[in-house]
Design a protein around this motif. Sequence first.
Motif, mmCIF file in Angstrom:
data_model
loop_
_atom_site.group_PDB
_atom_site.id
_atom_site.type_symbol
_atom_site.label_atom_id
_atom_site.label_comp_id
_atom_site.label_asym_id
_atom_site.label_seq_id
_atom_site.Cartn_x
_atom_site.Cartn_y
_atom_site.Cartn_z
ATOM 1 N N THR A 28 26.605 50.493 51.848
ATOM 2 C CA THR A 28 26.233 51.781 51.397
ATOM 3 C C THR A 28 27.072 52.315 50.130
ATOM 4 O O THR A 28 27.875 51.696 49.732
ATOM 5 C CB THR A 28 26.267 52.926 52.571
ATOM 6 N N THR A 29 26.541 53.272 49.230
ATOM 7 C CA THR A 29 27.380 53.426 48.061
ATOM 8 C C THR A 29 28.494 54.043 48.400
ATOM 9 O O THR A 29 29.773 53.635 47.912
ATOM 10 C CB THR A 29 26.636 54.804 47.469
ATOM 11 N N VAL A 30 28.999 54.838 49.667
ATOM 12 C CA VAL A 30 30.257 55.268 49.769
ATOM 13 C C VAL A 30 31.100 53.967 50.174
ATOM 14 O O VAL A 30 32.321 54.142 49.745
ATOM 15 C CB VAL A 30 30.143 56.084 51.125
ATOM 16 N N ASN A 31 30.564 53.168 51.090
ATOM 17 C CA ASN A 31 31.429 51.970 51.498
ATOM 18 C C ASN A 31 31.793 51.053 50.146
ATOM 19 O O ASN A 31 32.925 50.870 50.240
ATOM 20 C CB ASN A 31 30.686 51.128 52.577
ATOM 21 N N LEU A 32 30.877 51.205 49.264
ATOM 22 C CA LEU A 32 30.922 50.343 48.041
ATOM 23 C C LEU A 32 32.249 51.088 47.143
ATOM 24 O O LEU A 32 33.113 50.206 46.532
ATOM 25 C CB LEU A 32 29.979 50.050 47.150
ATOM 26 N N PHE A 33 32.195 52.142 46.903
ATOM 27 C CA PHE A 33 33.198 53.013 46.617
ATOM 28 C C PHE A 33 34.482 52.713 46.998
ATOM 29 O O PHE A 33 35.436 52.721 46.419
ATOM 30 C CB PHE A 33 32.630 54.311 46.261
ATOM 31 N N ILE A 34 34.726 53.146 48.172
ATOM 32 C CA ILE A 34 35.746 52.852 48.924
ATOM 33 C C ILE A 34 36.323 51.381 48.733
ATOM 34 O O ILE A 34 37.580 51.309 48.631
ATOM 35 C CB ILE A 34 35.773 53.096 50.495
ATOM 36 N N LEU A 35 35.643 50.549 48.972
ATOM 37 C CA LEU A 35 36.108 49.025 48.756
ATOM 38 C C LEU A 35 36.335 48.723 47.272
ATOM 39 O O LEU A 35 37.503 48.252 47.048
ATOM 40 C CB LEU A 35 34.805 48.232 49.154
ATOM 41 N N LEU A 36 35.746 49.606 46.207
ATOM 42 C CA LEU A 36 36.230 49.235 44.887
ATOM 43 C C LEU A 36 37.481 49.853 44.730
ATOM 44 O O LEU A 36 38.479 49.380 43.976
ATOM 45 C CB LEU A 36 35.149 49.782 44.096
ATOM 46 N N CYS A 37 37.689 50.903 45.031
ATOM 47 C CA CYS A 37 38.847 51.758 45.016
ATOM 48 C C CYS A 37 40.130 51.293 45.613
ATOM 49 O O CYS A 37 41.298 51.005 45.145
ATOM 50 C CB CYS A 37 38.905 53.223 45.546
ATOM 51 N N ALA A 38 39.760 50.682 46.824
ATOM 52 C CA ALA A 38 40.747 49.849 47.518
ATOM 53 C C ALA A 38 41.068 48.579 46.677
ATOM 54 O O ALA A 38 42.650 48.091 46.681
ATOM 55 C CB ALA A 38 40.314 49.400 49.112
ATOM 56 N N VAL A 39 40.170 47.843 46.031
ATOM 57 C CA VAL A 39 40.617 46.733 45.437
ATOM 58 C C VAL A 39 41.297 46.970 44.284
ATOM 59 O O VAL A 39 42.425 46.253 43.663
ATOM 60 C CB VAL A 39 39.196 45.806 45.203
ATOM 61 N N VAL A 40 40.855 48.000 43.279
ATOM 62 C CA VAL A 40 41.647 48.406 42.190
ATOM 63 C C VAL A 40 43.229 48.821 42.519
ATOM 64 O O VAL A 40 44.096 48.461 41.868
ATOM 65 C CB VAL A 40 40.712 49.603 41.415
ATOM 66 N N ALA A 41 43.246 49.538 43.671
ATOM 67 C CA ALA A 41 44.689 49.798 44.083
ATOM 68 C C ALA A 41 45.269 48.690 44.527
ATOM 69 O O ALA A 41 46.812 48.668 44.126
ATOM 70 C CB ALA A 41 44.682 50.650 45.166
ATOM 71 N N VAL A 42 44.871 47.712 45.135
ATOM 72 C CA VAL A 42 45.675 46.325 45.368
ATOM 73 C C VAL A 42 45.966 45.504 44.062
ATOM 74 O O VAL A 42 47.115 45.092 43.998
ATOM 75 C CB VAL A 42 44.670 45.301 46.324
ATOM 76 N N ILE A 43 45.032 45.455 43.134
ATOM 77 C CA ILE A 43 45.526 44.737 41.809
ATOM 78 C C ILE A 43 46.660 45.839 41.191
ATOM 79 O O ILE A 43 47.560 45.043 40.756
ATOM 80 C CB ILE A 43 44.339 44.670 41.182
ATOM 81 N N SER A 44 46.300 46.856 41.137
ATOM 82 C CA SER A 44 47.520 47.814 40.452
ATOM 83 C C SER A 44 48.884 47.421 41.362
ATOM 84 O O SER A 44 49.836 47.329 40.450
ATOM 85 C CB SER A 44 46.899 49.051 40.596
ATOM 86 N N MET A 45 48.789 47.397 42.711
ATOM 87 C CA MET A 45 50.086 47.266 43.370
ATOM 88 C C MET A 45 50.632 46.174 43.078
ATOM 89 O O MET A 45 51.825 45.893 43.012
ATOM 90 C CB MET A 45 49.599 47.194 44.850
ATOM 91 N N ALA A 46 49.921 45.083 42.947
ATOM 92 C CA ALA A 46 50.155 43.508 42.573
ATOM 93 C C ALA A 46 50.913 43.431 41.190
ATOM 94 O O ALA A 46 51.965 42.877 40.906
ATOM 95 C CB ALA A 46 48.920 42.349 42.869
ATOM 96 N N LEU A 47 50.219 44.078 40.345
ATOM 97 C CA LEU A 47 50.833 44.097 39.052
ATOM 98 C C LEU A 47 52.093 44.875 38.829
ATOM 99 O O LEU A 47 52.968 44.303 38.204
ATOM 100 C CB LEU A 47 49.997 44.648 38.026
ATOM 101 N N ARG A 48 52.084 46.102 39.344
ATOM 102 C CA ARG A 48 53.412 46.588 39.915
ATOM 103 C C ARG A 48 54.383 46.077 40.151
ATOM 104 O O ARG A 48 55.716 46.054 39.702
ATOM 105 C CB ARG A 48 53.214 48.107 40.198
#
Length: 76
Positions: A28-48
């Motif tokens: 669903t749109t909500v599930n994809l949005f949550i997944l996208l935000c989580a993936v971006v946050a994981v990438i940001s955490m790894a870069l940090r």
Amino acid sequence: MFSKFQDFLLVVVLFYSIYRIGFGEGVTTVNLFILLCAVVAVISMALRRSGAYDRAHAQREEAMKEKEKDKNEKEP
């Protein structure tokens, strides 16, 4: 200490969103949005954690100093 807790919560959200898509409501749109935000946050955490942000900031500062130095040398 808080960063480890924050990382743990991020991983929980990532797995929860995968669970919702795989076994819950599906794609669903909500599930994809949550997944996208989580993936971006994981990438940001790894870069940090790898120090990439600090290196990029240092390179940017160095470039700004060089540019300012060149600008001052060209003006008589």
